[in-house]
Scaffold this motif. Structure first.
Motif, PDB file in Angstrom:
ATOM      1  N   ASP A  78      35.839  97.738  43.570  1.00  0.00           N
ATOM      2  CA  ASP A  78      34.498  97.270  43.261  1.00  0.00           C
ATOM      3  C   ASP A  78      34.188  95.735  44.038  1.00  0.00           C
ATOM      4  OD1 ASP A  78      34.118  99.573  42.041  1.00  0.00           O
ATOM      5  OD2 ASP A  78      34.419  98.556  39.876  1.00  0.00           O
ATOM      6  N   GLY A  79      35.027  95.234  44.115  1.00  0.00           N
ATOM      7  CA  GLY A  79      34.892  93.701  44.836  1.00  0.00           C
ATOM      8  C   GLY A  79      34.654  92.744  43.758  1.00  0.00           C
ATOM      9  N   THR A  80      35.165  93.266  42.404  1.00  0.00           N
ATOM     10  CA  THR A  80      35.072  92.203  41.184  1.00  0.00           C
ATOM     11  C   THR A  80      36.552  91.794  40.765  1.00  0.00           C
ATOM     12  OG1 THR A  80      35.203  93.872  39.725  1.00  0.00           O
ATOM     13  CG2 THR A  80      32.914  93.182  40.484  1.00  0.00           C
ATOM     14  N   TYR A  81      37.683  91.966  41.488  1.00  0.00           N
ATOM     15  CA  TYR A  81      38.741  91.426  41.296  1.00  0.00           C
ATOM     16  C   TYR A  81      39.101  89.849  41.115  1.00  0.00           C
ATOM     17  CZ  TYR A  81      44.015  91.093  40.832  1.00  0.00           C
ATOM     18  OH  TYR A  81      45.177  90.530  40.662  1.00  0.00           O
ATOM     19  N   GLY A  82      39.571  89.544  39.970  1.00  0.00           N
ATOM     20  CA  GLY A  82      39.853  87.965  40.276  1.00  0.00           C
ATOM     21  C   GLY A  82      38.671  87.434  39.247  1.00  0.00           C
ATOM     22  N   VAL A  85      36.232  89.872  33.478  1.00  0.00           N
ATOM     23  CA  VAL A  85      35.286  90.970  32.867  1.00  0.00           C
ATOM     24  C   VAL A  85      34.413  90.537  31.797  1.00  0.00           C
ATOM     25  CG1 VAL A  85      36.937  92.550  33.649  1.00  0.00           C
ATOM     26  CG2 VAL A  85      36.848  91.899  31.150  1.00  0.00           C
ATOM     27  N   GLU A  86      34.610  89.400  31.194  1.00  0.00           N
ATOM     28  CA  GLU A  86      33.807  88.653  29.985  1.00  0.00           C
ATOM     29  C   GLU A  86      32.551  88.089  30.567  1.00  0.00           C
ATOM     30  OE1 GLU A  86      35.156  86.075  26.587  1.00  0.00           O
ATOM     31  OE2 GLU A  86      35.565  87.945  26.136  1.00  0.00           O
ATOM     32  N   SER A  87      32.936  87.051  31.545  1.00  0.00           N
ATOM     33  CA  SER A  87      32.149  86.106  31.760  1.00  0.00           C
ATOM     34  C   SER A  87      31.867  86.147  33.209  1.00  0.00           C
ATOM     35  CB  SER A  87      32.715  84.618  31.502  1.00  0.00           C
ATOM     36  OG  SER A  87      33.674  84.301  32.461  1.00  0.00           O
ATOM     37  N   GLY A  88      32.603  86.752  34.138  1.00  0.00           N
ATOM     38  CA  GLY A  88      32.463  86.628  35.392  1.00  0.00           C
ATOM     39  C   GLY A  88      32.976  85.335  36.262  1.00  0.00           C
ATOM     40  N   ARG A  89      33.462  84.503  35.302  1.00  0.00           N
ATOM     41  CA  ARG A  89      34.209  83.300  35.974  1.00  0.00           C
ATOM     42  C   ARG A  89      35.414  83.723  36.684  1.00  0.00           C
ATOM     43  NH1 ARG A  89      33.641  80.696  30.297  1.00  0.00           N
ATOM     44  NH2 ARG A  89      31.657  79.615  30.421  1.00  0.00           N
ATOM     45  N   ALA A  90      35.907  82.787  37.722  1.00  0.00           N
ATOM     46  CA  ALA A  90      36.804  83.201  38.576  1.00  0.00           C
ATOM     47  C   ALA A  90      38.205  83.129  37.614  1.00  0.00           C
ATOM     48  CB  ALA A  90      36.943  82.117  39.838  1.00  0.00           C
ATOM     49  N   PRO A 100      48.911  90.160  37.199  1.00  0.00           N
ATOM     50  CA  PRO A 100      47.896  90.730  38.339  1.00  0.00           C
ATOM     51  C   PRO A 100      46.877  91.557  37.708  1.00  0.00           C
ATOM     52  CG  PRO A 100      49.990  91.811  38.760  1.00  0.00           C
ATOM     53  CD  PRO A 100      50.025  90.530  37.559  1.00  0.00           C
ATOM     54  N   ALA A 101      47.132  91.943  36.591  1.00  0.00           N
ATOM     55  CA  ALA A 101      45.903  92.779  35.609  1.00  0.00           C
ATOM     56  C   ALA A 101      45.235  91.803  34.826  1.00  0.00           C
ATOM     57  CB  ALA A 101      46.754  93.790  35.018  1.00  0.00           C
ATOM     58  N   ALA A 102      45.203  90.455  34.933  1.00  0.00           N
ATOM     59  CA  ALA A 102      44.665  89.621  34.023  1.00  0.00           C
ATOM     60  C   ALA A 102      42.970  89.885  33.981  1.00  0.00           C
ATOM     61  CB  ALA A 102      44.821  88.162  34.285  1.00  0.00           C
ATOM     62  N   GLU A 103      42.497  90.384  32.884  1.00  0.00           N
ATOM     63  CA  GLU A 103      40.968  90.484  32.850  1.00  0.00           C
ATOM     64  C   GLU A 103      40.035  89.330  32.549  1.00  0.00           C
ATOM     65  OE1 GLU A 103      41.125  94.861  32.019  1.00  0.00           O
ATOM     66  OE2 GLU A 103      41.328  94.003  30.337  1.00  0.00           O
ATOM     67  N   LEU A 104      40.786  88.301  31.940  1.00  0.00           N
ATOM     68  CA  LEU A 104      39.933  87.172  31.075  1.00  0.00           C
ATOM     69  C   LEU A 104      40.782  85.984  31.659  1.00  0.00           C
ATOM     70  CD1 LEU A 104      39.929  88.508  27.545  1.00  0.00           C
ATOM     71  CD2 LEU A 104      38.116  88.699  29.101  1.00  0.00           C
ATOM     72  N   THR A 105      39.864  84.696  31.702  1.00  0.00           N
ATOM     73  CA  THR A 105      40.741  83.464  32.077  1.00  0.00           C
ATOM     74  C   THR A 105      41.489  83.354  30.778  1.00  0.00           C
ATOM     75  OG1 THR A 105      38.886  82.075  30.941  1.00  0.00           O
ATOM     76  CG2 THR A 105      38.343  82.678  33.140  1.00  0.00           C
ATOM     77  N   VAL A 106      42.406  82.206  30.912  1.00  0.00           N
ATOM     78  CA  VAL A 106      43.443  81.643  29.742  1.00  0.00           C
ATOM     79  C   VAL A 106      42.488  81.362  28.718  1.00  0.00           C
ATOM     80  CG1 VAL A 106      45.086  80.195  29.195  1.00  0.00           C
ATOM     81  CG2 VAL A 106      45.180  80.937  31.416  1.00  0.00           C
TER      82      VAL A 106
END
Length: 117
Positions: A78-82, A85-90, A100-106
């Motif tokens: 989808d081009g959204t990797y990295g 999924v919550e905030s859209g932040r890198a 590599p499956a991280a969905e959230l920042t720390v």
């Protein structure tokens, strides 16, 4: 993060999880056999049941992790990797290299953990 590297890391994690699942399945079979054998009165019958419950919880956790890998692969498509999924932040590459499956920042993951516990 380089998407080819991300794909490689995700595949390596998938293979590791599949090996763990195979080991867990073997342990569940062993625990089931021990449970059947415990009927002779010489063994605490609750212990094999406890081990089987632990094995089931581990197996569920591994399946959830495999689901997270599939979601990460979908985000690559989808081009959204990295991105969170919550905030859209890198999500920093260092974090993705470790998970590599991280969905959230720390910070987001820590906040979610605090809310959940």
């Amino acid at each position: 993060m380089d998407l080819d590297l991300a794909k490689q890391l995700l595949e390596a994690e998938r293979q590791r999880l599949r090996r763990l699942l195979a080991t867990t399945s073997e342990a569940k079979l062993d625990d089931s056999a021990a449970e059947r054998a415990a009927g002779d009165g010489d063994v605490d019958a609750a212990q094999p049941l406890e081990h089987e419950a632990i094995d089931s919880a581990i197996e569920q956790s591994l399946h959830e992790r495999l689901d997270a890998i599939a979601r990460a692969e979908k985000r690559i498509e989808d081009g959204t990797y990295g991105k969170s999924v919550e905030s859209g932040r890198a999500i920093p590459d260092d974090r993705l290299a470790i998970d590599p499956a991280a969905e959230l920042t720390v910070a987001e993951a820590a906040g979610r953990h605090r809310r959940d516990h």
